[in-house]
Design a protein around this motif. Structure first.
Motif, PDB file in Angstrom:
ATOM      1  N   GLN A   1       0.809  -1.222   0.000  1.00 47.03           N
ATOM      2  CA  GLN A   1       0.000   0.000   0.000  1.00 47.03           C
ATOM      3  C   GLN A   1       0.840   1.268   0.000  1.00 47.03           C
ATOM      4  OE1 GLN A   1      -3.184  -0.672  -0.434  1.00 47.03           O
ATOM      5  NE2 GLN A   1      -2.702  -2.851  -0.143  1.00 47.03           N
TER       6      GLN A   1
ATOM      7  N   LYS B   1       0.871   3.550  -3.067  1.00 52.49           N
ATOM      8  CA  LYS B   1      -0.298   4.395  -3.351  1.00 52.49           C
ATOM      9  C   LYS B   1      -0.206   5.758  -2.687  1.00 52.49           C
ATOM     10  CE  LYS B   1      -3.301   0.327  -3.714  1.00 52.49           C
ATOM     11  NZ  LYS B   1      -4.493  -0.372  -3.161  1.00 52.49           N
TER      12      LYS B   1
ATOM     13  N   GLU C   1      -5.450   3.435   5.319  1.00 52.57           N
ATOM     14  CA  GLU C   1      -5.041   3.583   3.923  1.00 52.57           C
ATOM     15  C   GLU C   1      -3.899   2.634   3.574  1.00 52.57           C
ATOM     16  OE1 GLU C   1      -5.091   7.923   2.504  1.00 52.57           O
ATOM     17  OE2 GLU C   1      -5.082   8.132   4.680  1.00 52.57           O
ATOM     18  N   LEU C   2      -3.158   2.183   4.583  1.00 45.49           N
ATOM     19  CA  LEU C   2      -2.022   1.287   4.372  1.00 45.49           C
ATOM     20  C   LEU C   2      -2.359  -0.170   4.670  1.00 45.49           C
ATOM     21  CD1 LEU C   2       0.782   3.549   5.891  1.00 45.49           C
ATOM     22  CD2 LEU C   2       0.577   2.843   3.492  1.00 45.49           C
ATOM     23  N   GLY C   3      -3.640  -0.469   4.836  1.00 44.30           N
ATOM     24  CA  GLY C   3      -4.050  -1.843   5.042  1.00 44.30           C
ATOM     25  C   GLY C   3      -3.950  -2.336   6.469  1.00 44.30           C
TER      26      GLY C   3
END
Length: 598
Positions: free
Chosen positions: A361, A364, A470-472
């Motif tokens: 992630q 992104k 957002e980073l999993g």
């Protein structure tokens, strides 16, 4: 998210005073001013000579044999004159003769000089040179371990350390002299902090030579050393330790546990010492890089605590806990399911697993990633009891990795509920990205590669904790609660730091406020409150910086709409390195304007 955004907007007015420092840039030259670049190089070189320890940690080994007596009048005068001279030199350069990047460097250098000169007007650092967490004696202990920034690879390295220890011994003796003078003038640590320093020096005073921390390099000779060299170095180290350094440690230990402890302050805040209120006002400006007042920060803290408590209630309901939020705090603190490990290695492995989980992630959110390697280590035993998790930067050339240190006094009692947020903050994409990218940026002058402004640096690290989803990460509600807990921890700091140092709060009052509003253990909270007592204002920087970066992200996203690129926003924030918040805001505003014109 709407509620959070409204909170950010509501506090924006508190930063208005910072914006007065903005200046319009007109007719910016394309070609760099070479004379100004030389000034920056000279400034950086001069600062490294003033503090050779900073050079060592940056991987510059030219001054590894030096340890100036920071406590001497001569050093104080030399340092003061240095910053005065460069402030005068800086004034000779006009903005219109500098590129945009150079104008930023000029503004940063001016701020650096002003803060250093303001700091020198107070006696606090001179007459209270040792505390349980922040002071140079602890840094020297790290270096003495032989596994930190001071290299021990050659005969020259070993002799450099001997020379540095000789000078450090002088500093130790000066520290005791200064502290005795501090007793006479009213500059003394709170008694509760002195009690935490005493065991540190007790260990350095009573440990057998072959087990002594400062004897560690002798046990780590490189394989290519001759037996003759080993024998000579062993004798020299033993002589220095037995005849000079250990006697100084013993003298300090005896002084601390007798006269200094008797003189220890009953009050908890810096306002109890002479000129303490003015010092705290300076500390706020130093650490937040704003003109906010203690009262404004205190009120902001109360608002943030209330907001985060509401979010915590939602998590409590999600996991099905039926009691009060305070009972949920206790449950999280004592939940054995959140203490699954028995060895430090398992804890280190878990942090590495978090890194692996989020790697896909990162692309992104970040276009630029550092080349400097990174490792996770357990905090050294000699300082583990009083330490917090922390990040130590890698060397400027990238040959020494960045290190995330985590204290693990007892692995069986280690609670993992905040580990994902902790890794984001201290490691990736927090301090490791922020510091390493700065050090690797060839467009920055050297002096900006090692600058540290806490509001920016700690603000960025706290901001990255909110990137977990957002980073999993944060798929486990307890880990998300851990993130809220860490954000609450920083919000509480706004309340208790200002309470302690500006509003007459006691240590016990601050501890109780923390216990009532967060899930940290009582032992951890006590350590934290005593940390704030030892370094007034530093704890304010995290939340102030985080809220500013979040505010700027929201502003950019609203202004740019479909043109907003989160990777580019993060690059804009990170590419300049540590800068005061007003300069960061000015930079992002200019970036927004340039993107609108595309």
């Amino acid at each position: 998210m709407k509620k959070i955004f409204l909170t950010i907007v509501a506090i924006a007015t508190l930063f208005v005073s910072c914006k007065e420092e903005k200046k319009e840039v007109v007719n910016t030259p394309v070609k760099e001013n070479t004379a100004f670049n030389q000034l920056l190089k000279d400034y950086n070189e001069g600062k490294l000579k003033l503090n050779p320890l900073n050079a060592t940690f940056a991987g510059d080994n030219r001054f590894n044999d030096r340890f100036p007596n920071f406590l001497s009048d001569e050093y104080g005068q030399k340092s003061n004159q240095f910053f005065k001279d460069y402030k005068n030199k800086l004034a000779q350069f006009k903005n219109e003769d500098l590129t945009e990047s150079q104008q930023m460097s000029k503004a940063v250098l001016d701020w650096d000089c002003n803060i250093a000169l303001a700091q020198s007007s107070f006696k606090n650092d001179l007459l209270m040179p040792i505390n349980q967490m922040w002071t140079v004696n602890l840094t020297m202990g790290q270096l003495a371990s032989g596994s930190s920034a001071q290299p021990f690879k050659s005969l020259t390295d070993y002799k450099n350390w001997l020379s540095r220890l000789e000078q450090y011994n002088t500093w130790l003796q000066s520290a005791e002299t200064r502290m005795k003078q501090g007793i006479k003038e009213g500059y003394v640590l709170p008694a509760s902090l002195i009690k935490k320093v005493i065991p540190q020096f007790e260990g350095l005073s009573n440990t057998k030579l072959d087990e002594h921390l400062f004897y560690s390099p002798i046990k780590k000779f490189p394989s290519d050393f001759s037996e003759e060299d080993k024998k000579k170095l062993t004798e020299e180290y033993a002589s220095l330790l037995n005849e000079k350094l250990i006697p100084s440690f013993k003298s300090m230990y005896n002084f601390l546990k007798t006269d200094y402890l008797k003189a220890g302050l009953k009050e908890s805040g810096i306002s109890a010492i002479p000129n303490g209120k003015a010092y705290y006002d300076h500390a706020i400006k130093n650490y937040t890089t704003t003109n906010m007042t203690a009262k404004e920060i205190h009120e902001l803290g109360l608002t943030e605590v209330a907001r985060i408590l509401a979010e915590m209630e939602k998590v409590k309901e999600e996991v099905g806990f039926k009691g009060t939020l305070k009972e949920f705090f206790n449950d999280v603190r004592e939940n054995k399911k959140l203490m699954p490990y028995t060895t430090p290695k398992e804890i280190i492995d878990n942090f590495n697993a978090i890194h692996e989980k989020m790697k896909p992630q990162l692309e992104k959110l970040f276009g630029n990633k550092p080349k400097t390697p990174f490792v996770v280590k357990q905090t050294e035993k000699f300082r583990e009891a009083s330490a917090s998790a922390e990040y130590n930067p890698g060397s400027l050339d990238g040959t020494r990795p960045g290190v995330f240190y985590t204290p693990i006094p007892d692995a069986s009692k280690y609670n993992v509920f905040s580990d994902e947020a902790l890794f984001l903050h201290e490691a990736i994409p927090g301090h490791h990205y922020q510091i390493s990218l700065t050090q690797e940026n060839q467009d920055l002058p050297d002096f900006r590669k090692t600058l540290w402004y806490s509001a920016y640096g700690e603000g960025w690290a706290l901001y990255t904790e909110n990137l977990g989803k957002e980073l999993g990460l944060y798929t486990d509600p307890y880990q998300y609660f851990g993130m809220l807990g860490m954000e609450m921890h920083r919000a509480i700091r706004l309340v208790v730091d200002t309470g302690l140092h500006s509003m007459g709060w006691t240590r016990e009052q601050a501890i109780q406020y923390s216990l009532d509003n967060e899930a940290e253990s009582e032992a951890s909270i006590i350590s934290e409150i005593e940390r704030y007592m030892a370094n007034p204002g530093q704890a304010l920087s995290y939340k102030i910086g985080q809220l500013k970066i979040r505010e700027l992200r929201a502003k950019a996203k609203t202004a740019l709409g479909d043109k907003f690129d989160i990777r580019e926003f993060h690059n804009q924030v990170l590419e300049t390195g540590c800068i005061p918040l007003a300069l960061l805001e000015n930079k992002i505003d200019n970036w927004i304007s340039s993107q609108k014109q595309r």
